[in-house]
Design an enzyme around this catalytic site. Structure first.
Site, PDB file in Angstrom:
ATOM      1  N   GLU A  64       0.841  -1.195   0.000  1.00  0.00           N
ATOM      2  CA  GLU A  64       0.000   0.000   0.000  1.00  0.00           C
ATOM      3  C   GLU A  64       0.884   1.255   0.000  1.00  0.00           C
ATOM      4  OE1 GLU A  64      -3.828   1.682   2.496  1.00  0.00           O
ATOM      5  OE2 GLU A  64      -2.158   0.880   3.646  1.00  0.00           O
ATOM      6  N   LYS A  67      -8.759   3.418  -2.701  1.00  0.00           N
ATOM      7  CA  LYS A  67      -9.311   2.940  -1.435  1.00  0.00           C
ATOM      8  C   LYS A  67     -10.605   3.694  -1.148  1.00  0.00           C
ATOM      9  CE  LYS A  67      -7.605   2.023   3.287  1.00  0.00           C
ATOM     10  NZ  LYS A  67      -6.421   2.180   4.167  1.00  0.00           N
ATOM     11  N   CYS A  95      -5.126  -2.672   2.686  1.00  0.00           N
ATOM     12  CA  CYS A  95      -5.084  -2.625   4.141  1.00  0.00           C
ATOM     13  C   CYS A  95      -6.431  -2.959   4.773  1.00  0.00           C
ATOM     14  CB  CYS A  95      -4.568  -1.252   4.551  1.00  0.00           C
ATOM     15  SG  CYS A  95      -3.964  -1.104   6.233  1.00  0.00           S
TER      16      CYS A  95
END
Length: 360
Positions: A68, A150, A184
């Site tokens: 990430e 995200k 994540c």
């Protein structure tokens, strides 16, 4: 360079000109990187990315994955200091973040083509004046298959990054299988995961920044629970999960930590890259948390049918009569422009005549 598909489009797609994996030869080698980026150094981290890509390609990997916000590194200061103190890093971080289709982005695409390897990497995406936690998937011809964001930055990440939307919950049908990506703690969002499962992933890329923060004080930020999240994703989704993970190195700590208390919070290491099979088994080698390298494993997509025969959460094991997910795949934009429709000359003439008669 043009996106092979428009950025963050809404449906599962096929790569034109490519065939899906052979039903008789679904085995190939994949790689998950465990390494430290050169923090807030865009070109330096790209150089390191290409070196690690070559290392993976030399070991026969067909796909290599990175953590990430690998480029230009994760903004760890948001967890170890207050927003006012963190402002000293904002401009440098923004300047070293990367735009999709920029020269730096094209460098990575060219490297994938030259090395004949598929590439997935996390990056801080710069778009106008905003940043987003993004992931890109590039094929072995250097074509961009997907760039996604995200959906919701976690906790203090919201002081740096903006939101994605439902179009970012996407799986692409490619020559190496159906590939999806999440970042994540998106792996702790049950509905987002279910949206991905519904698109029948074969390979899922679970990108993590590092597990070196708040050791012993906040277990949810540690390696054990987060690796368990990757593992359970593999079992629930009946897919292979590649979980690349970052490392905090001395150079990064020196830049961000000016006090001993901060060094106690952001410790060195935290690397825990893993690869999991659809039955939850851990595959490939293990790299010590302080070290950098590549986790390599051979995967066999044929094993997915065995896992799905036991439990398919969006198929025979689902109960849509009892529970259903509503997924809004529409891309969210702040401004929607509309062109004025041309007015026919006859309408203008009639309107003018009506006004003239009214006056008379």
């Amino acid at each position: 360079m043009q996106l092979r598909y428009p950025n963050r489009i809404s449906s599962t797609t096929k790569i034109k000109g490519k065939k899906t994996p052979s039903k008789t030869h679904p085995k190939f080698i994949v790689a998950a990187a465990q390494a430290a980026p050169i923090l807030m150094d865009l070109d330096g981290t790209i150089d390191k990315t290409i070196a690690l890509m070559k290392q993976a390609a030399d070991q026969g990997a067909k796909l290599v994955t990175f953590p990430e916000t690998w480029i230009p590194g994760y903004p760890w200061w948001i967890w170890i200091t207050n927003p006012a103190m963190g402002m000293q890093h904002v401009q440098r971080y923004f300047n070293n973040s990367m735009e999709v289709d920029s020269p730096e982005f094209k460098r990575l695409a060219k490297a994938a083509n030259n090395l004949n390897i598929w590439l997935s990497f996390g990056f801080s995406e710069r778009d106008g004046g905003s940043l987003y936690i993004s992931q890109a998937l590039i094929d072995d011809e250097g074509q961009v298959v997907l760039s996604r964001r995200k959906l919701k930055p976690t906790h203090v990440e919201r002081t740096v990054f903006g939101d994605g939307d439902g179009s970012d919950l996407k799986v692409c049908e490619t020559a190496i299988g159906n590939v999806g990506m999440l970042n994540c703690w998106e792996h702790l969002q049950p509905l987002s995961k279910y949206a991905m499962y519904s698109q029948h992933e074969h390979i899922h890329i679970a990108a993590w920044p590092s597990f070196s923060l708040y050791r012993g004080a906040a277990h949810a930020l540690g390696a054990e629970v987060n690796n368990n999240a990757s593992q359970i994703y593999a079992v629930e989704g009946g897919c292979f999960v590649l979980a690349p993970c970052g490392v905090v190195d001395q150079a990064m700590q020196d830049i961000l930590c000016t006090e001993d208390a901060q060094r106690q919070m952001l410790q060195l290491g935290g690397g825990a890259a893993r690869i999991y099979g659809p039955d939850g088994r851990q595959l490939g080698n293990i790299i010590p948390e302080l070290e950098e390298g590549i986790v390599i494993a051979e995967i066999d997509l044929g094993l997915i049918s065995l896992a799905k025969s036991i439990t398919d959460p969006v198929g025979h094991y689902a109960r849509p009569d009892a529970t259903q997910l509503i997924l809004n795949r529409e891309r969210r934009v702040p401004v929607s422009s509309k062109l004025a429709k041309p007015v026919a000359a006859s309408v203008i003439s009639e309107s003018a005549e009506a006004i003239e008669n009214e006056v008379v």
